[in-house]
Design a protein around this motif. Structure first.
Motif, PDB file in Angstrom:
ATOM      1  N   GLU A   1       8.550   2.961   4.205  1.00  0.00           N
ATOM      2  CA  GLU A   1       9.656   2.395   3.434  1.00  0.00           C
ATOM      3  C   GLU A   1       9.200   2.075   2.010  1.00  0.00           C
ATOM      4  OE1 GLU A   1      12.577  -1.553   3.332  1.00  0.00           O
ATOM      5  OE2 GLU A   1      11.100  -1.320   4.944  1.00  0.00           O
ATOM      6  N   GLY A   2       8.029   1.450   1.892  1.00  0.00           N
ATOM      7  CA  GLY A   2       7.494   1.160   0.564  1.00  0.00           C
ATOM      8  C   GLY A   2       7.222   2.423  -0.229  1.00  0.00           C
TER       9      GLY A   2
ATOM     10  N   VAL B   1       0.844  -1.203   0.000  1.00  0.00           N
ATOM     11  CA  VAL B   1       0.000   0.000   0.000  1.00  0.00           C
ATOM     12  C   VAL B   1       0.876   1.249   0.000  1.00  0.00           C
ATOM     13  CG1 VAL B   1      -1.689   1.327   1.331  1.00  0.00           C
ATOM     14  CG2 VAL B   1      -1.971  -1.132   1.071  1.00  0.00           C
ATOM     15  N   GLY B   2       1.962   1.226   0.761  1.00  0.00           N
ATOM     16  CA  GLY B   2       2.895   2.349   0.738  1.00  0.00           C
ATOM     17  C   GLY B   2       3.483   2.569  -0.640  1.00  0.00           C
TER      18      GLY B   2
ATOM     19  N   SER C   1       8.839   5.286  -0.041  1.00  0.00           N
ATOM     20  CA  SER C   1      10.117   5.852  -0.488  1.00  0.00           C
ATOM     21  C   SER C   1      10.745   5.023  -1.601  1.00  0.00           C
ATOM     22  CB  SER C   1      11.082   5.954   0.692  1.00  0.00           C
ATOM     23  OG  SER C   1      10.505   6.677   1.765  1.00  0.00           O
ATOM     24  N   LEU C   2      10.699   3.695  -1.460  1.00  0.00           N
ATOM     25  CA  LEU C   2      11.274   2.834  -2.494  1.00  0.00           C
ATOM     26  C   LEU C   2      10.534   2.990  -3.817  1.00  0.00           C
ATOM     27  CD1 LEU C   2      11.845  -0.413  -0.394  1.00  0.00           C
ATOM     28  CD2 LEU C   2      13.623   1.031  -1.382  1.00  0.00           C
ATOM     29  N   ALA C   3       9.213   3.170  -3.746  1.00  0.00           N
ATOM     30  CA  ALA C   3       8.437   3.372  -4.968  1.00  0.00           C
ATOM     31  C   ALA C   3       8.854   4.648  -5.678  1.00  0.00           C
ATOM     32  CB  ALA C   3       6.941   3.413  -4.621  1.00  0.00           C
ATOM     33  N   ALA C   4       9.075   5.708  -4.919  1.00  0.00           N
ATOM     34  CA  ALA C   4       9.482   6.975  -5.530  1.00  0.00           C
ATOM     35  C   ALA C   4      10.854   6.867  -6.181  1.00  0.00           C
ATOM     36  CB  ALA C   4       9.476   8.072  -4.477  1.00  0.00           C
ATOM     37  N   ILE C   5      11.785   6.135  -5.553  1.00  0.00           N
ATOM     38  CA  ILE C   5      13.113   5.940  -6.141  1.00  0.00           C
ATOM     39  C   ILE C   5      13.008   5.170  -7.452  1.00  0.00           C
ATOM     40  CG2 ILE C   5      15.354   4.811  -5.830  1.00  0.00           C
ATOM     41  CD1 ILE C   5      15.116   5.355  -2.859  1.00  0.00           C
TER      42      ILE C   5
ATOM     43  N   LEU D   1       2.416   1.674 -12.538  1.00  0.00           N
ATOM     44  CA  LEU D   1       3.111   0.983 -11.446  1.00  0.00           C
ATOM     45  C   LEU D   1       2.185   0.783 -10.251  1.00  0.00           C
ATOM     46  CD1 LEU D   1       6.632   2.683 -11.574  1.00  0.00           C
ATOM     47  CD2 LEU D   1       6.120   0.279 -12.036  1.00  0.00           C
ATOM     48  N   ALA D   2       1.321   1.758  -9.978  1.00  0.00           N
ATOM     49  CA  ALA D   2       0.338   1.590  -8.911  1.00  0.00           C
ATOM     50  C   ALA D   2      -0.638   0.465  -9.253  1.00  0.00           C
ATOM     51  CB  ALA D   2      -0.419   2.896  -8.679  1.00  0.00           C
ATOM     52  N   SER D   3      -1.005   0.348 -10.515  1.00  0.00           N
ATOM     53  CA  SER D   3      -1.867  -0.757 -10.943  1.00  0.00           C
ATOM     54  C   SER D   3      -1.165  -2.099 -10.729  1.00  0.00           C
ATOM     55  CB  SER D   3      -2.242  -0.595 -12.415  1.00  0.00           C
ATOM     56  OG  SER D   3      -2.931   0.618 -12.631  1.00  0.00           O
TER      57      SER D   3
END
Length: 594
Positions: free
Chosen positions: A202-203, A150-151, A205-209, A481-483
């Motif tokens: 954490e999720g 979810v993050g 932040s990793l998604a944004a990277i 990516l959210a999908s």
């Protein structure tokens, strides 16, 4: 009626293939065909930056596959039975009487006050064994997996929009600092609530990277290099997946493993100075002062002499330095007619690919946590990436995606239907032999399905990055990516409900694969094409025919407006033949080539 001018949809001065002398942004907007070739093409400078994006992809894979180790269920043995729970024997008898024998056996196995755990993942202790998250506490493990995904979904959506508004590099800097803070804090969690909460951030932040580097990599490459460079990044992720068991065996404790996973992100702090802002983004959002500095820097690194400006790019840039920067948001996609449909199709493809991949994996794993099954999944991912390259090179983006989606749909349909037919009409009277045959067929179809669904997921994300224009590419890639995150979310949701409704879940995703098979031919082909820079260019991407015979049935340009019936929309009042955004040889189905 006056045309409605939308921000980001400036009318092009091109008319009948010629360029007007009053066209101020014509050459600067042609990044793939004019600007980058003038600066050395895909030179040493660009290759070095693209290679640097592979390292974070490798590091992110550690966190992406850490659930298998941090939250893996151990083998357990009761050391001290719980005498206080013997009163539930009546409840057990009632469950057996109603036919719920499996549930009654679970209750009996959980009558324990002290456990002895044994992990198969290489760790001596993980989150589950530290806080004894079994039986009544097992749901907390699924919530922890849920929180990371979810993050990631929230991070893709929010930070994708921020990457279009502020730029790719500010998002990268904030994300690296955040993952260091929250990722290291996870290792010092005092309870499961703190662990799950920190895993959410954490999720995020990793998604944004991942998103910012994915977009930067795409925008650095020329058309002929985009797919191969992205595929190498995907292989880096799989290599990280293969290394995780060895890393877990070396660390032995989950807290040390979490620190080892996150600490290398310190190496990304210099990226803020090493990585320039995307030149495409600077030019299309009219940050011309910064674009000028970067163009000279790229030319110097690629040993290109800028003294002789034969193309007139630098002189054109000088005349536009006083322009004010513009901002864009992915919500502007709702004003388009073709672009948002293409994006929705690819989002559904991504969701279906990741969701049905879990269905196939469950048929193979059956709850196993052994390294053999873990490595089998990684081997299938590697094989998928290796086959993906020649298929896409031969059939294009659209043809490759359609091929793998058809294979996924067939594997799923055969797994759901053929096994029942074998049991019903088989001439074999040995029940054990029938079960063995069914299991082998199920494994075969599951392996084929995992192979093709992985390719579908990978290609859908890349395809969306090529279709989405530069001004909203961060938000567009964030949507797909959210999908994909929603597709991966189905795994912990099914586990949380103890796999209840799994067959229906598999049937629904199979129906989605059939729907995607119908919609994929409607997408435009982007292989070898320049990236669209503005929303108008993204809207102008039209479907090209798949079959050669289809070319003879294309509508003429004069019939396009009546066929599509979009002349009364605000966007079409801007994208009209009078201002040159529709080429003279365009049709409703693509561009006429003969």
């Amino acid at each position: 009626m006056d045309a409605v001018q939308l921000d980001g949809l400036e009318p092009s001065p091109e008319e009948n293939g010629s360029v007007s002398q009053s066209a101020p942004h014509k050459r600067l907007s042609q990044v793939d065909t004019v600007v980058l070739p003038f600066l050395g093409g895909f030179g040493r400078y660009q290759r070095r930056l693209v290679a640097l994006t592979w390292i974070p992809a490798f590091l992110i894979s550690f966190s992406q596959f850490s659930d298998h180790f941090l939250l893996g269920q151990p083998d357990r043995k009761c050391v001290r039975p719980d005498q206080n729970r013997t009163s539930s024997a009546r409840d057990i008898f009632d469950l057996i009487a109603t036919g719920n024998g499996a549930e009654s056996s679970n209750i009996t196995a959980c009558m324990c006050s002290e456990w002895r755990f044994e992990l198969q993942s290489g760790l001596q202790q993980n989150v589950v064994t530290k806080w004894a998250l079994v039986c009544d506490g097992e749901w907390k493990v699924h919530i922890a997996k849920f929180s990371l995904l979810v993050g990631s979904i929230v991070g893709y959506l929010l930070m994708g929009a921020m990457a279009d508004w502020l730029g790719r590099i500010p998002v990268l800097l904030v994300s690296v600092l955040s993952v260091l803070v929250f990722g290291l804090a996870v290792a010092f969690s005092v309870d499961m609530a703190m662990f799950s909460t920190l895993r959410f951030f954490e999720g995020f932040s990793l998604a944004a990277i991942r998103l910012s580097l994915y977009v930067l990599r795409i925008e650095l490459c020329l058309p002929s290099w985009r797919f191969s460079m992205t595929l190498i990044a995907n292989l880096s992720i799989v290599i990280g997946q293969l290394m995780m068991p060895g890393l877990a065996a070396l660390c032995r404790d989950w807290q040390i493993l979490q620190i080892v996973i996150i600490a290398p992100f310190v190496l990304m702090l210099p990226y803020v100075w090493m990585f320039p802002e995307s030149l495409r983004w600077l030019l299309v959002t009219q940050h011309y002062q910064r674009a000028k500095q970067q163009m000279y820097r790229i030319a110097h690194s690629n040993s290109i002499a800028t003294a002789t400006d034969s193309s007139g790019i630098l002189s054109e840039l000088e005349t536009e330095l006083q322009q004010k920067p513009k901002t864009y948001c992915v919500t502007q996609i709702t004003s388009t007619r073709n672009l948002w449909k293409n994006t929705v199709v690819l989002c559904v493809n991504s969701l279906t690919g990741y969701g049905i991949h879990h269905c196939f994996a469950r048929s193979v794993l059956e709850g196993s946590a052994s390294h053999l099954h873990y490595y089998a999944l990684a081997a299938i991912a590697i094989a998928s990436c290796l086959v993906l390259f020649p298929v896409v090179a031969g059939f294009g983006r659209r043809g490759g995606l359609l091929t793998f989606m058809i294979i996924t749909a067939l594997a799923s349909l055969l797994q759901l239907g053929l096994l029942n037919l074998i049991g019903k009409y088989s001439l074999l009277h040995d029940a054990v032999l029938q079960d063995t045959l069914n299991q082998r067929f199920s494994y075969a179809f599951s392996i084929i399905g995992m192979f093709s669904s992985h390719a579908v997921s990978t290609l859908s994300i890349f395809y969306c990055a090529e279709i989405t224009p530069t001004v909203i590419r961060g938000g567009g890639v964030g949507l797909v990516l959210a999908s994909a995150g929603f597709g991966m979310l189905t795994a912990p949701l099914m586990e949380l409900h103890n796999q209840k409704g799994f067959f229906l879940h598999h049937v629904i995703l199979t129906c989605c694969t059939l729907l995607c098979t119908i919609c994929i031919p409607l997408l435009p082909e982007t292989a070898g094409q320049p990236l669209p820079e503005t929303i108008a260019e993204g809207e102008g991407l039209l479907r090209r025919p798949i079959l050669p015979g289809e070319q003879h049935h294309l509508l003429a340009r004069t019939e396009v407006r009546e066929y599509s019936r979009v002349q009364d929309t605000p966007l079409h009042q801007v994208v009209n033949p009078g201002n040159g955004l529709v080429p003279s040889n365009s049709t409703a189905n693509g561009v006429r080539t003969s």
